[in-house]
Design a protein around this motif. Structure first.
Motif, PDB file in Angstrom:
ATOM      1  N   GLN A  65      27.687  23.010  -9.763  1.00  0.00           N
ATOM      2  CA  GLN A  65      27.102  21.661  -9.684  1.00  0.00           C
ATOM      3  C   GLN A  65      26.126  21.414 -10.838  1.00  0.00           C
ATOM      4  O   GLN A  65      25.083  20.799 -10.651  1.00  0.00           O
ATOM      5  N   PRO A 103      24.587  19.890  -4.749  1.00  0.00           N
ATOM      6  CA  PRO A 103      24.960  18.725  -5.552  1.00  0.00           C
ATOM      7  C   PRO A 103      23.746  18.002  -6.149  1.00  0.00           C
ATOM      8  O   PRO A 103      22.685  17.945  -5.527  1.00  0.00           O
ATOM      9  N   SER A 180      30.315  13.035  -2.329  1.00  0.00           N
ATOM     10  CA  SER A 180      30.979  11.902  -2.979  1.00  0.00           C
ATOM     11  C   SER A 180      30.779  11.970  -4.478  1.00  0.00           C
ATOM     12  O   SER A 180      29.826  12.578  -4.957  1.00  0.00           O
ATOM     13  N   GLU A 181      31.674  11.316  -5.177  1.00  0.00           N
ATOM     14  CA  GLU A 181      31.567  11.295  -6.639  1.00  0.00           C
ATOM     15  C   GLU A 181      30.396  10.399  -7.048  1.00  0.00           C
ATOM     16  O   GLU A 181      30.232   9.316  -6.479  1.00  0.00           O
ATOM     17  N   THR A 265      25.644  12.355   0.012  1.00  0.00           N
ATOM     18  CA  THR A 265      26.269  13.386   0.843  1.00  0.00           C
ATOM     19  C   THR A 265      26.199  12.977   2.312  1.00  0.00           C
ATOM     20  O   THR A 265      25.163  12.500   2.773  1.00  0.00           O
ATOM     21  N   THR A 284      39.219  17.248   3.502  1.00  0.00           N
ATOM     22  CA  THR A 284      39.739  17.544   2.160  1.00  0.00           C
ATOM     23  C   THR A 284      41.103  16.884   1.982  1.00  0.00           C
ATOM     24  O   THR A 284      41.356  16.222   0.968  1.00  0.00           O
ATOM     25  N   GLY A 287      41.479  13.040   1.227  1.00  0.00           N
ATOM     26  CA  GLY A 287      41.187  12.507  -0.115  1.00  0.00           C
ATOM     27  C   GLY A 287      40.050  11.504  -0.119  1.00  0.00           C
ATOM     28  O   GLY A 287      39.784  10.869  -1.140  1.00  0.00           O
ATOM     29  N   VAL A 289      36.910  12.097   0.092  1.00  0.00           N
ATOM     30  CA  VAL A 289      35.681  12.598  -0.518  1.00  0.00           C
ATOM     31  C   VAL A 289      35.996  13.450  -1.747  1.00  0.00           C
ATOM     32  O   VAL A 289      37.115  13.921  -1.920  1.00  0.00           O
ATOM     33  N   GLN A 290      34.977  13.663  -2.570  1.00  0.00           N
ATOM     34  CA  GLN A 290      35.193  14.409  -3.810  1.00  0.00           C
ATOM     35  C   GLN A 290      35.298  15.900  -3.536  1.00  0.00           C
ATOM     36  O   GLN A 290      36.077  16.612  -4.149  1.00  0.00           O
ATOM     37  N   ASP A 291      34.457  16.376  -2.597  1.00  0.00           N
ATOM     38  CA  ASP A 291      34.424  17.814  -2.303  1.00  0.00           C
ATOM     39  C   ASP A 291      33.893  17.999  -0.886  1.00  0.00           C
ATOM     40  O   ASP A 291      33.139  17.152  -0.386  1.00  0.00           O
TER      41      ASP A 291
END
Ligand code: C5P
Length: 311
Positions: A65, A103, A180-181, A265, A284, A287, A289-291
């Motif tokens: 991160q 993050p 999230s991105e 987050t 996951t 799709g 969320v980013q991670d």
């Protein structure tokens, strides 16, 4: 070892991320800060901070991160090291290495965690043996969340978040963290909260009895029902996709979900280790969320894991 040089004197400290189980926000004070009644909860997602004696101040950032971490004097960890040196009359400089797994701008206090860890690491490196109270005083000048990251666990925060009080909390909780991105700026989220509230009167924040009862019981169902964050509408207003993330997590079986701090987050509470695994897989695959990360709480605050080694 091929070189004749001895390893430099260094100390490594591990520090957790936090979520806010409850974050109640009052009307802005004269100094611009908002009075809070919050319950901090440290979770097992860690940064590692290594400080090494050096000829000049410096910073290196690595880890999953590391993107977007402020460099140079804009970095809170470096400020923490310099501030401690000044307070303790230390002339030496250090090089700080941050290994980032928390993050950046995610609402999990990553920058504050690094500052807390740096205070603990430099205290050990320089052999200062400062009291917890002294370190907490310095921590509070660095940021509202920094004192909590020194102690970790689960604790009440008041004032602007820097005044800590113990809370009776039982049990171990299983969290799924949806990242999230793009981050959210904390001041922007507080400003949006004020804007959404408009001219309506805002009550002084008071911890809820439901949260205190839930923590005493250690029951994840009770805790899930008591999760609340006054900044959540503001975070969703600035990042509408967060509404969909919250909905998806609940659909996939979370007991409860809440935006962590100023976001973005989202922290979901699961019933068990297995339920957390299932939820993480579904989120996951969606799709949305980013991670996705799993972590248990409460976790210990900033603590030395390596060094000091002889210089
Ligand atoms: O204390 P810290 O430096 O982490 O706060 C960052 C920003 O978040 C502040 O400048 C302020 O805009 C906002 N904040 C607030 N009320 C709080 C804590 C933070 O308005 N209790």
């Amino acid at each position: 070892m091929t070189s004749a040089a001895l390893p430099p004197a260094s100390v490594t400290v591990r520090v957790p991320a936090k979520v806010n189980l409850e974050l109640l926000v009052g009307a802005p004070r004269e100094d611009g800060y908002h009075p809070l009644a919050t319950v901090y909860h440290a979770v097992g997602l860690f940064d590692e901070v290594t400080v090494t004696a050096a000829a000049q101040w410096g910073l290196t950032v690595n880890g999953p991160q590391s993107l977007g971490v402020p460099s140079g004097d804009g970095n809170l960890a470096l400020r923490a090291a310099r501030q401690l040196a000044e307070a303790a009359g230390v002339q030496d400089a250090v090089h700080v290495v941050l290994r980032k797994d928390i993050p950046v701008a995610g609402g999990m206090a990553g920058g504050s965690a690094d500052a807390a860890a740096t205070l603990v690491a430099c205290d050990a490196l320089w052999g200062l043996a400062m009291t917890r109270q002294e370190l907490e005083g310095l921590a509070a000048t660095l940021g509202s969340d920094v004192p909590f990251l020194l102690s970790g666990g689960t604790a009440m925060g008041s004032g602007r978040g820097e005044v800590l009080a113990p809370v009776l909390a039982r049990g171990k909780f299983h969290w799924v963290l949806a990242l999230s991105e793009g981050g959210l700026s904390t001041p922007a989220v507080y400003a949006e909260c004020d804007r959404l509230r408009g001219a309506a009167p805002v009550a002084d924040p008071v911890p809820s009895p439901e949260m205190m009862t839930a923590l005493r019981s250690g029951d994840p169902h009770a805790l899930a029902a008591a999760l609340q964050n006054d900044l959540q509408p503001a975070a969703i207003s600035l990042m509408p996709a967060l509404g969909d993330v919250l909905e998806a997590g609940m659909e996939f079986g979370a007991l409860g979900g809440v935006v962590s701090g100023s976001g973005p987050t989202v922290a979901f509470l699961a019933e068990s280790h297995e339920a957390a695994l299932d939820l993480a897989v579904s989120l996951t695959a969606s799709g949305a969320v980013q991670d996705v990360r799993r972590a248990t709480g409460p976790a210990h605050g900033a603590h030395v894991v390596g060094g000091p080694r002889a210089g």
